[in-house]
Structures are given as structure tokens and as C-alpha cells.
Motif scaffolding. Structure first.
Motif, PDB file in Angstrom:
ATOM      1  N   GLU A   1      -2.141   3.975 -12.423  1.00  0.00           N
ATOM      2  CA  GLU A   1      -1.239   3.000 -13.046  1.00  0.00           C
ATOM      3  C   GLU A   1       0.094   3.621 -13.445  1.00  0.00           C
ATOM      4  O   GLU A   1       1.138   2.958 -13.418  1.00  0.00           O
TER       5      GLU A   1
ATOM      6  N   GLN B   1     -10.857   5.517  -5.626  1.00  0.00           N
ATOM      7  CA  GLN B   1     -10.228   4.292  -6.127  1.00  0.00           C
ATOM      8  C   GLN B   1      -9.059   3.854  -5.245  1.00  0.00           C
ATOM      9  O   GLN B   1      -8.873   2.659  -4.991  1.00  0.00           O
ATOM     10  N   LEU B   2      -8.279   4.805  -4.777  1.00  0.00           N
ATOM     11  CA  LEU B   2      -7.121   4.466  -3.939  1.00  0.00           C
ATOM     12  C   LEU B   2      -7.553   3.882  -2.597  1.00  0.00           C
ATOM     13  O   LEU B   2      -6.969   2.903  -2.115  1.00  0.00           O
TER      14      LEU B   2
ATOM     15  N   GLU C   1     -10.342   2.378  -1.967  1.00  0.00           N
ATOM     16  CA  GLU C   1     -10.961   1.070  -2.199  1.00  0.00           C
ATOM     17  C   GLU C   1      -9.925  -0.035  -2.327  1.00  0.00           C
ATOM     18  O   GLU C   1     -10.186  -1.183  -1.958  1.00  0.00           O
ATOM     19  N   ARG C   2      -8.744   0.310  -2.828  1.00  0.00           N
ATOM     20  CA  ARG C   2      -7.722  -0.726  -2.986  1.00  0.00           C
ATOM     21  C   ARG C   2      -6.799  -0.837  -1.778  1.00  0.00           C
ATOM     22  O   ARG C   2      -5.877  -1.657  -1.773  1.00  0.00           O
ATOM     23  N   GLY C   3      -7.000   0.007  -0.762  1.00  0.00           N
ATOM     24  CA  GLY C   3      -6.255  -0.132   0.483  1.00  0.00           C
ATOM     25  C   GLY C   3      -5.137   0.845   0.717  1.00  0.00           C
ATOM     26  O   GLY C   3      -4.402   0.735   1.701  1.00  0.00           O
ATOM     27  N   ASP C   4      -4.976   1.848  -0.159  1.00  0.00           N
ATOM     28  CA  ASP C   4      -3.955   2.871   0.050  1.00  0.00           C
ATOM     29  C   ASP C   4      -4.439   3.898   1.070  1.00  0.00           C
ATOM     30  O   ASP C   4      -5.635   3.998   1.369  1.00  0.00           O
TER      31      ASP C   4
ATOM     32  N   ALA D   1       0.837  -1.204   0.000  1.00  0.00           N
ATOM     33  CA  ALA D   1       0.000   0.000   0.000  1.00  0.00           C
ATOM     34  C   ALA D   1       0.867   1.247   0.000  1.00  0.00           C
ATOM     35  O   ALA D   1       1.943   1.276   0.595  1.00  0.00           O
TER      36      ALA D   1
ATOM     37  N   ALA E   1      -7.935   5.809 -13.194  1.00  0.00           N
ATOM     38  CA  ALA E   1      -7.239   4.517 -13.167  1.00  0.00           C
ATOM     39  C   ALA E   1      -5.918   4.578 -13.922  1.00  0.00           C
ATOM     40  O   ALA E   1      -4.904   4.014 -13.483  1.00  0.00           O
TER      41      ALA E   1
END
Length: 285
Positions: free
Chosen positions: A237, A22-23, A25-28, A3, A233
Motif C-alpha cells: 500500500e 500477494q502481488l 494474486e492481485r495480478g502484478d 498492474a 500488505a
């Protein structure tokens, strides 16, 4: 991938809000600055351990330094204070012919879009050097390369911040700091359909290119082609790409317009070779 911790300005709407969502949601972790905490109350409630929303007006350089220093000191998350990515996103659009803009509008636009971004980047550089590197993402626009009537001050700030960021990228590459300038095309965000500011229009500019933007701001004339979620996104990336891409153009229309503009510009320069050379001292003098 482990993360990351991100510092993002202007997360209450638009790209800033989409990136943050988005960040998280992905755990950052995200330190996302806002001018009103109410606008991100949903994120604060859903992510109490990984989201902080300090209040910040980027036109205040001292306040910018304070938020940056606290983020890198670890006091916001009670951690080691490493910030992996800094996203300079705060900004807005101002439309109208140059003659129609007030002095206050011009000053506010420069203070927000240009000086605010410069202040953020300058404040983060000592911390990024100390920690051995990191990534800076400057949100610009394809309007940092292409100019349209009725957008003169917006272009002034975006062309200005692109020159600043490109020069700084060369200064700090040796410290492991990468800088990417993001140039999105039109997107379905509040930038175009909510937060855009319009000058006090003059009848003299009706039916001229200076007022063509009015059709663009009306959703009834068709929505912008850019998907904010897909654009966010691609920005996320890009942080994994090494070395950092200097520019990231988002949107096929934006890319086509930029390439066409640059080709015409190069053709214009090529046509001046003899003129440019005529101003040099003759060889040997």
C-alpha cells in the motif's frame, strides 16, 4: 490501478515470499530473486506468465547488475522492461556477542545485508532515471534505529543501509524516484524461527544481556507479534502514497521502542548544548 512490475530480492521465504504471493494474486508481475529455484517452484507453477525467479547471490555485485539489467531490458518477461518498484529484501539475522562472532561471519553479514543492498540500489538507479521514476523499498528493521546486545553486526548493517538509503533519497527525488525504508518489528517469519544464524557462544556471556536473544529465538517462549501478511500488505500500500514515505514502521511494539529510544537520544543531545558550543570559534573570529 494498472498492474505493476516488481523486482524483489530474496523471495524464497519471509517478507519476500509474502510480498510476492500477494502481488501475484492481485495480478502484478514479479521478478523475484532466489538462491534455489526449488523453494519457489509452487509460485513458478501457478504464475508462469507473471513470475520469474532468477538465481542470485546478492554478495556478487556483477551478478546483481546482470539481473537488474535483464529485468529492465524486458528480456525476462518479453515486455517493455519497465520496473515500477524495486524491493531490497535479501538479508538474514546473526546473533551473538561481538567477541563471539568469527571474521567470516562478520564479512558475510556485511556482504549480504549492507553491500548487497547498496549494490542493488546503485544498479537500479540509472534505469529508474531513464524511465522517468519509480519506487525503491529498502527492507530494514526497527533495529535500524534501536540497538540490542547480541545483535551488534545486524545493527551495523541496518544502521548503515538506512544512512545510505536516506542520503540517496535526497539525491534522486528530483528524478521522480522515491525511497522508503521499512522498519518491521518482530514477525512470525523464518528470519527469527529458521534462518537466524547464531555465533559459537562463550560461557563468559551466559546470564548477560548478550545472550538474551536465545529466549527470543525459542518459539516456546512466545511468538513474535507481527503478522507477515498484514505487514506485506502495508508495504504494498505504501507504494501508492505520494510523496514516498521515508520510513515505514510496522508493529506497535517496534514503534513504541523506536519512539522511546529516539526521545532518550534527543535528551542526551540536548544536554550537550553548552559542551558542543564550547568547541566553536568565538563569534567574530
Amino acid at each position: 490501478m494498472s498492474a505493476r512490475t516488481w523486482l524483489i530480492t530474496g523471495v524464497s521465504s519471509g517478507f519476500g515470499h509474502e510480498l510476492t504471493t500477494q502481488l501475484l494474486e492481485r495480478g502484478d508481475k514479479v521478478v523475484g530473486t532466489v538462491r534455489s529455484a526449488e523453494k519457489v517452484a509452487d509460485l513458478s507453477g501457478r504464475y508462469p506468465d507473471t513470475f520469474r525467479a532468477p538465481l542470485l547471490d546478492v554478495t556478487d555485485p556483477a551478478a546483481v547488475r546482470d539481473v537488474v539489467d535483464r529485468a529492465f531490458a524486458g528480456t525476462l518477461f518479453d515486455d517493455d522492461g519497465r520496473v515500477d518498484v524495486v524491493v531490497s529484501n535479501a538479508g538474514y539475522g546473526l546473533f551473538g556477542a561481538a567477541e563471539e562472532l568469527s571474521d567470516a561471519q562478520v564479512d558475510r553479514m556485511i556482504a549480504t545485508n549492507l553491500r548487497g543492498s547498496i549494490a542493488l540500489i546503485r544498479a537500479t538507479l540509472p534505469h529508474l532515471r531513464t524511465q522517468g521514476g519509480g519506487r525503491i523499498v529498502q527492507i530494514s528493521s526497527y533495529g535500524g534505529q534501536v540497538a540490542f546486545a547480541g545483535n551488534s553486526m545486524y545493527h551495523a548493517t541496518k544502521w548503515g543501509i538506512e544512512g545510505f538509503a536516506e542520503a540517496v533519497a535526497q539525491e534522486v527525488a528530483g528524478f521522480g524516484i522515491g525511497i522508503t525504508i521499512v522498519e518491521p518489528g518482530g514477525a512470525r517469519t523464518e528470519f527469527r524461527y529458521g534462518s537466524a544464524q547464531v555465533a559459537e557462544l562463550m560461557d563468559a556471556y551466559d546470564d548477560t544481556p548478550a545472550h538474551a536473544f536465545l529466549a527470543m529465538l525459542d518459539p516456546a517462549n512466545g511468538l513474535a507479534p507481527g503478522d507477515p501478511a498484514r505487514m506485506a500488505a502495508r508495504i504494498i500500500e505504501s507504494v501508492d502514497v505520494e510523496p514516498a514515505p521515508l520510513r515505514l514502521v510496522l508493529g506497535s511494539q517496534a514503534l513504541d521502542s523506536t519512539i522511546d529510544t529516539l526521545r532518550r537520544r534527543v535528551d542526551g543531545f540536548e544536554a550537550q548544548r553548552d559542551l558542543a558550543a564550547s568547541t566553536d570559534f568565538p563569534a567574530g573570529e
